[in-house]
Write a protein that holds these residues in place. Structure first.
Motif, PDB file in Angstrom:
ATOM      1  N   GLY A  46     -29.184 -30.047   2.345  1.00 51.92           N
ATOM      2  CA  GLY A  46     -27.777 -29.717   2.564  1.00 51.92           C
ATOM      3  C   GLY A  46     -27.566 -29.072   3.920  1.00 51.92           C
ATOM      4  N   ASP A  47     -26.302 -28.950   4.301  1.00 50.96           N
ATOM      5  CA  ASP A  47     -25.953 -28.405   5.616  1.00 50.96           C
ATOM      6  C   ASP A  47     -26.580 -27.023   5.815  1.00 50.96           C
ATOM      7  N   ASP A  48     -27.206 -26.865   6.984  1.00 52.26           N
ATOM      8  CA  ASP A  48     -27.833 -25.578   7.345  1.00 52.26           C
ATOM      9  C   ASP A  48     -28.852 -25.106   6.305  1.00 52.26           C
ATOM     10  N   GLY A  49     -29.338 -26.038   5.500  1.00 54.26           N
ATOM     11  CA  GLY A  49     -30.288 -25.652   4.457  1.00 54.26           C
ATOM     12  C   GLY A  49     -31.714 -25.602   4.976  1.00 54.26           C
ATOM     13  N   GLU A  50     -32.490 -24.732   4.413  1.00 50.81           N
ATOM     14  CA  GLU A  50     -33.923 -24.609   4.742  1.00 50.81           C
ATOM     15  C   GLU A  50     -34.702 -25.133   3.551  1.00 50.81           C
ATOM     16  N   VAL A  51     -35.609 -26.105   3.803  1.00 50.37           N
ATOM     17  CA  VAL A  51     -36.385 -26.703   2.712  1.00 50.37           C
ATOM     18  C   VAL A  51     -37.280 -25.633   2.081  1.00 50.37           C
ATOM     19  N   ASP A  52     -37.364 -25.649   0.789  1.00 52.23           N
ATOM     20  CA  ASP A  52     -38.144 -24.668   0.025  1.00 52.23           C
ATOM     21  C   ASP A  52     -39.103 -25.428  -0.888  1.00 52.23           C
ATOM     22  N   ILE A  53     -40.350 -25.020  -0.935  1.00 50.15           N
ATOM     23  CA  ILE A  53     -41.335 -25.677  -1.796  1.00 50.15           C
ATOM     24  C   ILE A  53     -41.790 -24.662  -2.837  1.00 50.15           C
ATOM     25  N   THR A  66     -28.254 -25.663 -21.986  1.00 52.39           N
ATOM     26  CA  THR A  66     -27.484 -25.816 -20.744  1.00 52.39           C
ATOM     27  C   THR A  66     -28.259 -26.653 -19.729  1.00 52.39           C
ATOM     28  N   LEU A  67     -27.457 -27.334 -18.923  1.00 50.00           N
ATOM     29  CA  LEU A  67     -27.978 -28.103 -17.786  1.00 50.00           C
ATOM     30  C   LEU A  67     -27.599 -27.362 -16.510  1.00 50.00           C
ATOM     31  N   GLU A  68     -28.441 -27.512 -15.493  1.00 48.35           N
ATOM     32  CA  GLU A  68     -28.145 -26.885 -14.186  1.00 48.35           C
ATOM     33  C   GLU A  68     -27.642 -27.932 -13.217  1.00 48.35           C
ATOM     34  N   SER A  69     -26.813 -27.524 -12.288  1.00 53.29           N
ATOM     35  CA  SER A  69     -26.364 -28.406 -11.207  1.00 53.29           C
ATOM     36  C   SER A  69     -26.366 -27.622  -9.907  1.00 53.29           C
ATOM     37  N   HIS A  70     -27.157 -28.063  -8.939  1.00 53.23           N
ATOM     38  CA  HIS A  70     -27.225 -27.355  -7.651  1.00 53.23           C
ATOM     39  C   HIS A  70     -26.197 -27.955  -6.701  1.00 53.23           C
ATOM     40  N   LEU A  71     -25.316 -27.109  -6.204  1.00 56.92           N
ATOM     41  CA  LEU A  71     -24.115 -27.597  -5.506  1.00 56.92           C
ATOM     42  C   LEU A  71     -24.392 -28.062  -4.079  1.00 56.92           C
ATOM     43  N   LEU A  72     -25.487 -27.536  -3.466  1.00 57.07           N
ATOM     44  CA  LEU A  72     -25.653 -27.777  -2.027  1.00 57.07           C
ATOM     45  C   LEU A  72     -26.806 -28.701  -1.672  1.00 57.07           C
ATOM     46  N   THR A  73     -27.738 -28.875  -2.607  1.00 57.70           N
ATOM     47  CA  THR A  73     -28.994 -29.520  -2.200  1.00 57.70           C
ATOM     48  C   THR A  73     -29.485 -30.565  -3.199  1.00 57.70           C
ATOM     49  N   GLU A  74     -30.265 -31.496  -2.666  1.00 50.57           N
ATOM     50  CA  GLU A  74     -31.084 -32.329  -3.539  1.00 50.57           C
ATOM     51  C   GLU A  74     -32.181 -31.442  -4.129  1.00 50.57           C
ATOM     52  N   ARG A 113     -27.768 -34.187  -5.069  1.00 51.82           N
ATOM     53  CA  ARG A 113     -27.035 -32.912  -5.099  1.00 51.82           C
ATOM     54  C   ARG A 113     -26.024 -32.972  -6.248  1.00 51.82           C
ATOM     55  N   GLY A 114     -25.993 -31.944  -7.048  1.00 53.07           N
ATOM     56  CA  GLY A 114     -25.013 -31.886  -8.136  1.00 53.07           C
ATOM     57  C   GLY A 114     -25.477 -32.485  -9.445  1.00 53.07           C
TER      58      GLY A 114
END
Ligand SMILES: NC(=O)N[C@@H](O)C(=O)O
Length: 165
Positions: A46-53, A66-74, A113-114
């Motif tokens: 996502g925009d200005d995102g930093e990859v995290d492992i 519940t299900l999760e949905s991340h709004l900014l990133t794959e 994303r999402g």
């Protein structure tokens, strides 16, 4: 019903990473008897995102409510030891069914994303590698640890009648 992981079936939710298939002959690759490599996928944090492992473990066979949905990133998920089942629903299909896909070591997914999702293990604890966005990880860790509402993740229910998304 748990589907076997196939690119066409998973396409509404994201991409499939299958170590037995080099799907893009134009992608950078090298093959030799002793060692080979080829690109499995690009990743967009996502925009200005930093990859995290992350290392992630799952030790639950019951599907969470519940299900999760991340709004900014794959978000990518690659089982290392043990298989998992990824339960997904498209964010644009509020009443869409939750579909379940078996992911075995040597396979993986990159969710859009999402994409609404949750994960269960097949038998005992499964260890996975996850690729996400650093701010989403921090936001989710803070939320789960301190009970504050996350800002980069929203939740939906497995039964689609009362989504919060
Ligand atoms: N760390 C993190 O984002 N985890 C969740 O998305 C999950 O699906 O486990």
């Amino acid at each position: 019903m748990i589907h076997h992981l196939a690119a066409d079936a998973f396409a509404p939710y994201g991409k499939v990473l299958d170590s037995t298939l080099q799907v893009d002959d134009s992608a950078p690759a090298f093959h030799s008897v002793s060692s080979s490599f080829y690109r499995a996928a690009h990743f967009d944090p996502g925009d200005d995102g930093e990859v995290d492992i992350l290392w992630v473990t799952y030790d639950r066979t019951e599907i969470p409510e519940t299900l999760e949905s991340h709004l900014l990133t794959e978000q990518a998920l690659i089982p290392i030891s043990g298989s998992v089942v990824q339960h997904v629903r498209r964010p644009d299909h509020r009443d869409g069914a939750v579909e379940s896909f078996l992911i075995q070591p040597g396979q993986g997914i990159v969710m859009n994303r999402g994409c609404l999702h949750t994960t269960t293990s097949v038998s005992g604890k499964a260890l996975c590698l996850m690729v996400s966005r650093a701010s989403t990880t921090q936001d989710l860790a803070d939320s789960l640890s301190h009970g504050v509402e996350p800002t980069e993740t929203v939740y939906g229910r497995c039964s689609s009648s009362d989504d919060s998304t």
